[in-house]
Design a protein around this motif. Structure first.
Motif, PDB file in Angstrom:
ATOM      1  N   ALA A  27       0.875  -1.185   0.000  1.00 12.41           N
ATOM      2  CA  ALA A  27       0.000   0.000   0.000  1.00 12.41           C
ATOM      3  C   ALA A  27       0.910   1.233   0.000  1.00 12.41           C
ATOM      4  O   ALA A  27       1.967   1.239   0.636  1.00 12.41           O
ATOM      5  N   LEU A  65      -4.773   3.063   3.206  1.00 15.32           N
ATOM      6  CA  LEU A  65      -6.067   3.488   3.764  1.00 15.32           C
ATOM      7  C   LEU A  65      -5.947   3.944   5.220  1.00 15.32           C
ATOM      8  O   LEU A  65      -6.713   4.795   5.666  1.00 15.32           O
ATOM      9  N   ALA A 108      -2.305  -8.740  -5.788  1.00 21.67           N
ATOM     10  CA  ALA A 108      -3.241  -7.612  -5.875  1.00 21.67           C
ATOM     11  C   ALA A 108      -2.666  -6.475  -6.709  1.00 21.67           C
ATOM     12  O   ALA A 108      -1.534  -6.026  -6.490  1.00 21.67           O
ATOM     13  N   PHE A 130      -4.648 -10.239  -9.750  1.00 19.87           N
ATOM     14  CA  PHE A 130      -6.057  -9.845  -9.901  1.00 19.87           C
ATOM     15  C   PHE A 130      -6.124  -8.324  -9.860  1.00 19.87           C
ATOM     16  O   PHE A 130      -5.312  -7.658  -9.231  1.00 19.87           O
ATOM     17  N   PRO A 134     -11.467  -0.900  -5.951  1.00 25.17           N
ATOM     18  CA  PRO A 134     -12.415  -0.976  -4.833  1.00 25.17           C
ATOM     19  C   PRO A 134     -12.712   0.364  -4.163  1.00 25.17           C
ATOM     20  O   PRO A 134     -13.212   0.387  -3.042  1.00 25.17           O
TER      21      PRO A 134
HETATM   22  C1  1HE Z   1      -3.336  -2.123   3.997  1.00 26.27           C
HETATM   23  C2  1HE Z   1      -3.868  -1.966   2.707  1.00 26.27           C
HETATM   24  C3  1HE Z   1      -4.131  -0.656   2.251  1.00 26.27           C
HETATM   25  C4  1HE Z   1      -3.570  -4.056   3.079  1.00 26.27           C
HETATM   26  N1  1HE Z   1      -3.878   0.360   3.106  1.00 26.27           N
HETATM   27  N2  1HE Z   1      -3.085  -1.078   4.790  1.00 26.27           N
HETATM   28  N3  1HE Z   1      -7.110  -0.590  -1.511  1.00 26.27           N
HETATM   29  C5  1HE Z   1      -7.961  -1.540  -1.105  1.00 26.27           C
HETATM   30  O1  1HE Z   1      -9.130  -1.310  -0.869  1.00 26.27           O
HETATM   31  C6  1HE Z   1      -7.371  -2.905  -0.912  1.00 26.27           C
HETATM   32  C7  1HE Z   1      -7.265  -3.215   0.569  1.00 26.27           C
HETATM   33  N4  1HE Z   1      -6.513  -4.467   0.812  1.00 26.27           N
HETATM   34  C8  1HE Z   1      -7.068  -5.664   0.611  1.00 26.27           C
HETATM   35  O2  1HE Z   1      -8.185  -5.825   0.115  1.00 26.27           O
HETATM   36  C9  1HE Z   1      -6.246  -6.865   1.014  1.00 26.27           C
HETATM   37  O3  1HE Z   1      -5.278  -6.431   1.971  1.00 26.27           O
HETATM   38  C10 1HE Z   1      -5.492  -7.534  -0.175  1.00 26.27           C
HETATM   39  C11 1HE Z   1      -6.503  -8.255  -1.076  1.00 26.27           C
HETATM   40  C12 1HE Z   1      -4.693  -6.538  -1.000  1.00 26.27           C
HETATM   41  C13 1HE Z   1      -4.477  -8.564   0.412  1.00 26.27           C
HETATM   42  O4  1HE Z   1      -5.150  -9.458   1.303  1.00 26.27           O
HETATM   43  P1  1HE Z   1      -4.297 -10.271   2.360  1.00 26.27           P
HETATM   44  O5  1HE Z   1      -5.245 -11.231   3.053  1.00 26.27           O
HETATM   45  O6  1HE Z   1      -3.081 -10.855   1.748  1.00 26.27           O
HETATM   46  O7  1HE Z   1      -3.739  -9.192   3.433  1.00 26.27           O
HETATM   47  P2  1HE Z   1      -4.511  -8.464   4.637  1.00 26.27           P
HETATM   48  O8  1HE Z   1      -4.497  -9.378   5.843  1.00 26.27           O
HETATM   49  O9  1HE Z   1      -5.825  -7.922   4.228  1.00 26.27           O
HETATM   50  O10 1HE Z   1      -3.553  -7.219   4.924  1.00 26.27           O
HETATM   51  C14 1HE Z   1      -2.252  -7.391   5.468  1.00 26.27           C
HETATM   52  C15 1HE Z   1      -1.869  -6.087   6.122  1.00 26.27           C
HETATM   53  O11 1HE Z   1      -1.770  -5.081   5.109  1.00 26.27           O
HETATM   54  C16 1HE Z   1      -2.917  -5.589   7.107  1.00 26.27           C
HETATM   55  O12 1HE Z   1      -2.239  -4.843   8.095  1.00 26.27           O
HETATM   56  P3  1HE Z   1      -1.969  -5.474   9.586  1.00 26.27           P
HETATM   57  O13 1HE Z   1      -1.285  -4.369  10.313  1.00 26.27           O
HETATM   58  O14 1HE Z   1      -3.328  -5.875  10.106  1.00 26.27           O
HETATM   59  O15 1HE Z   1      -1.080  -6.663   9.325  1.00 26.27           O
HETATM   60  C17 1HE Z   1      -3.746  -4.633   6.266  1.00 26.27           C
HETATM   61  O16 1HE Z   1      -4.404  -3.663   7.039  1.00 26.27           O
HETATM   62  C18 1HE Z   1      -2.646  -3.994   5.417  1.00 26.27           C
HETATM   63  N5  1HE Z   1      -3.175  -3.426   4.188  1.00 26.27           N
HETATM   64  N6  1HE Z   1      -4.015  -3.186   2.159  1.00 26.27           N
HETATM   65  C19 1HE Z   1      -3.356   0.144   4.327  1.00 26.27           C
HETATM   66  N7  1HE Z   1      -4.615  -0.413   1.033  1.00 26.27           N
HETATM   67  C20 1HE Z   1      -4.833   7.819  -5.020  1.00 26.27           C
HETATM   68  S1  1HE Z   1      -6.374   7.210  -4.839  1.00 26.27           S
HETATM   69  C21 1HE Z   1      -6.235   5.506  -4.872  1.00 26.27           C
HETATM   70  C22 1HE Z   1      -7.427   4.912  -4.200  1.00 26.27           C
HETATM   71  C23 1HE Z   1      -7.188   3.477  -3.856  1.00 26.27           C
HETATM   72  O17 1HE Z   1      -6.135   2.934  -3.977  1.00 26.27           O
HETATM   73  S2  1HE Z   1      -8.560   2.685  -3.243  1.00 26.27           S
HETATM   74  C24 1HE Z   1      -8.050   1.040  -3.007  1.00 26.27           C
HETATM   75  C25 1HE Z   1      -7.463   0.812  -1.653  1.00 26.27           C
END
Ligand code: 1HE
Length: 261
Positions: A27, A65, A108, A130, A134
């Motif tokens: 991220a 996020l 991702a 993938f 979102p």
């Molecule tokens: C994060 C982020 C993030 C993971 N910001 N911390 N993006 C999204 O909406 C995607 C959000 N992420 C996910 O849906 C999933 O994390 C994944 C599908 C990418 C990966 O899943 P997974 O099971 O391998 O990992 P996880 O257990 O969900 O996450 C692992 C850690 O990464 C966890 O932190 P922890 O401290 O609990 O270990 C999550 O919180 C962290 N993490 N994704 C912050 N995005 C300029 S505008 C652009 C607008 C956008 O990009 S919107 C899309 C945002």
């Protein structure tokens, strides 16, 4: 630069830049964007082609996020030159900078991760990849240039579907929608990107620059202006190195074109 958030490595003419926050699924927070900026500027100065990839099991989960939430609740006013501008600036240095870029994608590739990927000129993915937007699920909107860049690649219909329904695309669907040009077996994405980058580095820098800078601008012009711009860039001033390469062909020294098998 912060070697922790973004790694930089050069292999001959190719610069390899890796997002390096695997514990947060790569991220991108403000510090990552700043480190990415430093790395892509350096690559433009030192390399002929760049490759973008993600360390760990994903390319990028997009916007950080947690940082976005902290900012939204800090009560502080948005800085005049805010974060969104810095994303636009860095992604534009990639998309319309001095060198071509190949994005090597896996896991991702979502939100801002897809926006970064589409700043590159060619995208390769492996079978674990993938693709998604979102933003609507997070109550936000696309902010890293995707409204312009992703929409030009996949069109309104596909982008609206991805955003409104949260649909994720698999590698075959991504190839069909022109998000990627090459799909390779799991774990092979970086090798394929390296191979393509090496091949691209054999073109002259000047022709590569026209492909990455003139061609997309012509796409934004009217038919008439586009043809005029093409004339300026082909007939009126040929790319540097044209003469020797034309001579190589005429004098039968050029490598023959090999049709695909
Ligand atoms: C994060 C982020 C993030 C993971 N910001 N911390 N993006 C999204 O909406 C995607 C959000 N992420 C996910 O849906 C999933 O994390 C994944 C599908 C990418 C990966 O899943 P997974 O099971 O391998 O990992 P996880 O257990 O969900 O996450 C692992 C850690 O990464 C966890 O932190 P922890 O401290 O609990 O270990 C999550 O919180 C962290 N993490 N994704 C912050 N995005 C300029 S505008 C652009 C607008 C956008 O990009 S919107 C899309 C945002």
């Amino acid at each position: 630069m912060t070697d922790t958030l973004v790694t930089y490595q050069q292999e001959g003419p190719v610069a390899l830049i890796g997002l390096n926050r695997p514990d947060k699924r790569n991220a991108m927070n403000d510090d990552t964007i700043a480190a990415l900026r430093e790395a892509v500027v350096r690559a433009g100065d030192e390399a002929d082609v760049g490759v973008l990839f993600g360390h760990g099991n994903n390319f990028s989960a997009g916007l950080d996020l947690a940082e976005a939430l902290a900012k939204a609740t800090s009560g502080k006013p948005m800085p005049r030159r805010g974060k969104r501008h810095s994303w636009h600036e860095v992604f534009d240095i990639i998309a319309r900078g001095p060198i071509p870029w190949v994005a090597a994608l896996h896991g991702a590739v979502v939100g801002g991760g897809l926006e970064l990927a589409t700043a590159a000129h060619i995208r390769v993915c492996d079978r674990s990849a993938f693709f998604g937007l979102p933003e609507a699920q997070r109550g936000i909107f696309v902010g890293g240039g995707g409204t312009v860049r992703i929409q030009r690649v996949i069109g309104y219909t596909v982008m609206a579907d991805m955003m409104l329904t949260g649909r994720l695309l698999n590698p075959d669907e991504a190839e069909r929608e022109h998000i990627v040009r090459y799909v390779v077996p799991e774990g092979e994405h970086l090798n394929k990107a390296r191979e393509l980058a090496e091949r691209i580095s054999q073109n002259t820098h000047d022709t590569n620059w026209r492909i990455t800078n003139v061609l997309p601008r012509i796409n934004d012009l009217s038919h008439e202006d586009g043809l005029f711009m093409e004339y300026l860039n082909s007939n009126l001033r040929r790319p540097e190195g044209a003469e020797s390469r034309l001579r190589d062909f005429v004098e039968k020294r050029a490598k023959p074109l090999t049709p695909p098998k």
